[in-house]
Write a protein that holds these residues in place. Structure first.
Motif, PDB file in Angstrom:
ATOM      1  N   SER A  47       0.890  -1.161   0.000  1.00 17.20           N
ATOM      2  CA  SER A  47       0.000   0.000   0.000  1.00 17.20           C
ATOM      3  C   SER A  47       0.928   1.209   0.000  1.00 17.20           C
ATOM      4  N   VAL A 111      -5.533   1.554   2.651  1.00 15.25           N
ATOM      5  CA  VAL A 111      -4.219   1.156   3.146  1.00 15.25           C
ATOM      6  C   VAL A 111      -4.429  -0.023   4.088  1.00 15.25           C
ATOM      7  N   LYS A 113      -2.388  -3.369   3.497  1.00 12.48           N
ATOM      8  CA  LYS A 113      -1.474  -4.479   3.214  1.00 12.48           C
ATOM      9  C   LYS A 113      -0.384  -4.563   4.271  1.00 12.48           C
TER      10      LYS A 113
END
Length: 187
Positions: A47, A111, A113
């Motif tokens: 991300s 966001v 990851k």
């Protein structure tokens, strides 16, 4: 070891241990931060958060703000929408600033990851540093930086970079200590 392999290798070690890593890549305009971020994205599921998404809106652009080292980013919004969730280790989203509209975009950036990358000038400001596991500062010669800025933005915008943005970046890098971060030469 080149910057890409170094960052990927160090991040992988942290992900194995903690299941999540947050990496910041700072550096002056034209040092290749966005290019390196795209290379990292191509190699790993990340991300990516771009500091350009936190461009200072018109109502916050004051002489006092520009006189403050690192004041050329919407640090209040970045703290609220990015740094605080990173510190809490929770998934989050934000709306990027759209420079063509000079307003927040309708697009939502998720966001969530295990590898989170923050790239851009001002990303390693002391207000944000404790949210990162790793930090790097890219550097490049003045001539290489100018050539890159001119190639991506054109001659007309190059003048704005050299007269406004680059002096603000210089003040930021002179005001704060970055010696704890590896300096990665990139041209």
């Amino acid at each position: 070891m080149d910057a890409l392999n170094r960052i990927l290798g160090e991040a992988e070690l942290i992900i194995k241990e903690r299941k999540r890593v947050v990496v910041a890549i700072d550096g002056k305009s034209g040092t290749g931060k966005s290019h390196l971020a795209r290379l990292i994205e191509a190699c790993a599921g990340v991300s990516t958060i771009h500091m350009d998404d936190f461009f200072l809106p018109k109502e916050k652009r004051t002489a006092e703000r520009y006189a403050t080292a690192g004041g050329n980013v919407d640090s209040e919004r970045f703290l609220t929408e990015v740094i605080n969730p990173l510190r809490s280790k929770i998934p989050f989203s934000y709306r990027p600033f759209d420079c063509s509209l000079m307003a927040l975009s309708d697009r939502i950036v998720e966001v969530d990851k295990p590898f989170i990358l923050v790239e851009g000038v001002y990303s390693l400001h002391p207000l944000f540093r404790d949210a990162y596991d790793l930090g790097y500062v890219l550097s490049a010669s003045y001539d290489a930086r100018i050539a890159r800025i001119k190639a991506r933005s054109g001659e007309k915008k190059l003048e704005t970079f050299t007269s406004l943005w680059m002096p603000l970046e210089d003040r930021y890098f002179e005001a704060f200590d970055f010696s704890m971060y590896p300096m990665v030469e990139n041209g």
